[in-house]
Design a protein around this motif. Structure first.
Motif, PDB file in Angstrom:
ATOM      1  N   LYS A 172      16.473 -16.453  25.338  1.00  0.00           N
ATOM      2  CA  LYS A 172      15.732 -15.398  24.672  1.00  0.00           C
ATOM      3  C   LYS A 172      14.508 -15.084  25.540  1.00  0.00           C
ATOM      4  CE  LYS A 172      12.886 -16.321  21.229  1.00  0.00           C
ATOM      5  NZ  LYS A 172      11.546 -16.474  21.854  1.00  0.00           N
ATOM      6  N   ARG A 190      26.132 -19.911  12.752  1.00  0.00           N
ATOM      7  CA  ARG A 190      24.989 -19.071  13.088  1.00  0.00           C
ATOM      8  C   ARG A 190      25.292 -17.624  12.733  1.00  0.00           C
ATOM      9  NH1 ARG A 190      24.054 -19.250  19.096  1.00  0.00           N
ATOM     10  NH2 ARG A 190      22.631 -17.580  18.490  1.00  0.00           N
ATOM     11  N   ASP A 191      24.245 -16.904  12.374  1.00  0.00           N
ATOM     12  CA  ASP A 191      24.362 -15.473  12.085  1.00  0.00           C
ATOM     13  C   ASP A 191      23.075 -14.814  12.572  1.00  0.00           C
ATOM     14  OD1 ASP A 191      24.421 -12.873  11.011  1.00  0.00           O
ATOM     15  OD2 ASP A 191      25.648 -13.535   9.315  1.00  0.00           O
ATOM     16  N   TYR A 192      23.217 -13.846  13.456  1.00  0.00           N
ATOM     17  CA  TYR A 192      22.023 -13.235  14.041  1.00  0.00           C
ATOM     18  C   TYR A 192      21.106 -12.621  12.982  1.00  0.00           C
ATOM     19  CZ  TYR A 192      24.063  -8.581  13.348  1.00  0.00           C
ATOM     20  OH  TYR A 192      24.588  -7.437  12.783  1.00  0.00           O
ATOM     21  N   ARG A 193      21.675 -12.293  11.815  1.00  0.00           N
ATOM     22  CA  ARG A 193      20.858 -11.700  10.749  1.00  0.00           C
ATOM     23  C   ARG A 193      19.901 -12.712  10.127  1.00  0.00           C
ATOM     24  NH1 ARG A 193      25.955  -9.142   7.627  1.00  0.00           N
ATOM     25  NH2 ARG A 193      26.655 -11.242   8.199  1.00  0.00           N
ATOM     26  N   ILE A 195      18.101 -14.787  11.981  1.00  0.00           N
ATOM     27  CA  ILE A 195      17.110 -15.174  12.986  1.00  0.00           C
ATOM     28  C   ILE A 195      15.697 -14.854  12.508  1.00  0.00           C
ATOM     29  CG2 ILE A 195      16.224 -14.643  15.286  1.00  0.00           C
ATOM     30  CD1 ILE A 195      19.074 -14.338  16.249  1.00  0.00           C
ATOM     31  N   LEU A 202      17.551 -19.684  15.773  1.00  0.00           N
ATOM     32  CA  LEU A 202      18.939 -19.443  16.163  1.00  0.00           C
ATOM     33  C   LEU A 202      19.751 -18.753  15.078  1.00  0.00           C
ATOM     34  CD1 LEU A 202      19.879 -22.736  18.072  1.00  0.00           C
ATOM     35  CD2 LEU A 202      19.420 -20.475  19.029  1.00  0.00           C
ATOM     36  N   GLY A 203      19.160 -18.491  13.932  1.00  0.00           N
ATOM     37  CA  GLY A 203      19.910 -17.861  12.855  1.00  0.00           C
ATOM     38  C   GLY A 203      20.945 -18.781  12.250  1.00  0.00           C
ATOM     39  N   ARG A 237      20.084 -14.271  22.777  1.00  0.00           N
ATOM     40  CA  ARG A 237      19.595 -13.621  21.570  1.00  0.00           C
ATOM     41  C   ARG A 237      19.257 -12.156  21.770  1.00  0.00           C
ATOM     42  NH1 ARG A 237      14.753 -16.223  18.222  1.00  0.00           N
ATOM     43  NH2 ARG A 237      14.129 -14.092  18.705  1.00  0.00           N
ATOM     44  N   ASP A 238      19.038 -11.748  23.032  1.00  0.00           N
ATOM     45  CA  ASP A 238      18.548 -10.384  23.240  1.00  0.00           C
ATOM     46  C   ASP A 238      19.230  -9.677  24.404  1.00  0.00           C
ATOM     47  OD1 ASP A 238      17.131 -11.949  25.223  1.00  0.00           O
ATOM     48  OD2 ASP A 238      15.559 -12.251  23.726  1.00  0.00           O
ATOM     49  N   PRO A 256      24.598 -11.369  25.360  1.00  0.00           N
ATOM     50  CA  PRO A 256      24.485 -11.159  23.907  1.00  0.00           C
ATOM     51  C   PRO A 256      25.844 -10.828  23.288  1.00  0.00           C
ATOM     52  CG  PRO A 256      22.809  -9.918  25.100  1.00  0.00           C
ATOM     53  CD  PRO A 256      23.754 -10.435  26.121  1.00  0.00           C
ATOM     54  N   GLY A 257      26.173 -11.505  22.195  1.00  0.00           N
ATOM     55  CA  GLY A 257      27.418 -11.225  21.490  1.00  0.00           C
ATOM     56  C   GLY A 257      28.652 -11.869  22.084  1.00  0.00           C
TER      57      GLY A 257
END
Length: 344
Positions: A172, A190-193, A195, A202-203, A237-238, A256-257
């Motif tokens: 990040k 983990r879920d980016y939402r 974070i 790390l979500g 993360r970004d 990312p992703g």
């Protein structure tokens, strides 16, 4: 600054040599005929080419001898040894070809310079056999080098041994986050939402039982066991980062992703490498090898390679990320509500 001065001196010397050659040419034009002047010019230029070639060879030798301390120490991973060998083979092949071709190039320029008895001639020639040789041989050599590289890449990105330690590293802007799976050897979801830089970097899903014992290091420090394979699960993360491990000869993009992986086996502890390099402050570095923003220069982590006993001692002292002492402090509103309930 010393390098700049050296380059400036070399440039000035070349300019002086050029001016001397020009002056010699002008002086010769006043003293002799056109043909005589041309003859002397050819000799001077051919001699300068040979001198330039010899100076270049000396420069290569000098840099290799005096700047070798700038090179990385021995590979600290078993897989890195294969990469070092591949580098040596590639350097040897290309170095031999470079030496032969450039020796011939500069020697021919000197030996076959234009003189009164030898004039340059131009003709169109084609030799199918020669064309086939100098096309096929380099193609085969390059194909072999590529195959060796693909084989090493396949090992590094292939399936890790079953006994491998699994560590997650997430980039990040501008630091590395390292996560260990805990005693259950299972990473929580983990879920980016989810974070949140203050409470959940790390979500991670705090309702997932597997997350309960996960350990997260936000200081970019990774602990590994010498002689034990480690599989890195890499993410971002970004923006696009790159996990660069120069001492282990490893690197992999953090996208990312997308989850990327690589594995290797550390072979030299940090303490041993300090002795090898004679540097008591030596650390294995995690660099970001992808320009990721204005703070890219500061995105640096460290790896500590230690014995199993040292690792176990360190691991036992770590608290799970969702442990009470790691939770965010309660807000003033919450504290007031708790106080009201206590009074009632």
């Amino acid at each position: 600054m010393s390098i700049f001065i050296t380059v400036a001196i070399i440039f000035l010397v070349l300019m002086i040599v050029y001016q001397i050659a020009q002056a010699s040419e002008y002086a010769a034009s006043l003293r002799s005929s056109e043909s005589e002047r041309q003859k002397k010019t050819n000799v001077v230029m051919a001699s300068l080419l040979v001198a330039f070639f010899l100076c270049g060879l000396y420069g290569i030798w000098y840099c290799h001898t005096n700047l070798k301390d700038l090179l990385l120490p021995i590979s600290a991973s078993k897989q890195g040894e294969s990469y070092d060998m591949m580098f040596v083979v590639t350097l040897a092949v290309t170095g031999i070809v470079f030496l032969i071709t450039h020796t011939l190039l500069f020697w021919f320029a000197f030996k076959y310079k234009s003189t009164e008895s030898h004039k340059s001639s131009y003709f169109l020639a084609h030799n199918n056999k020669l064309e086939l040789i100098w096309t096929t041989v380099p193609a085969i050599v390059m194909a072999v080098l590529v195959v060796i590289g693909l084989r090493n890449w396949g090992v590094m990105t292939g399936a890790a041994p079953a006994e491998s330690e699994v560590v997650e590293i997430v980039g990040k802007q501008f630091n590395w986050i390292v996560r260990y799976s805990g005693k259950d050897k299972v990473f929580g979801k983990r879920d980016y939402r989810n974070i949140n830089d203050a409470t959940n970097v790390l979500g991670m899903d705090d309702k997932d039982p597997a997350s309960a014992d996960d350990i997260v290091a936000q200081n970019g420090e990774m602990h590994l066991v010498v002689g034990k394979p480690v599989k890195l699960i890499i993410g971002s993360r970004d923006v696009i980062h790159d996990v660069g491990l120069p001492h282990f000869r490893m690197k992999m993009d953090a996208v990312p992703g997308i989850t990327t992986t690589m594995w290797f086996t550390p072979t030299v502890t940090t303490a041993e490498m300090k002795k090898i390099t004679k540097n008591p402050n030596f650390v294995y570095e995690i660099s970001c090898d992808q320009m990721c923003g204005k703070g890219h220069y500061s995105m640096r982590g460290t790896i500590i390679v230690e014995t199993q006993e040292e690792y176990n001692k360190w691991f036992a002292a770590q608290a799970p990320y969702f442990a009470p002492q790691n939770a965010a402090p309660a807000t003033d509103t919450t504290k007031k509500a708790e106080a009201t309930v206590a009074v009632k």
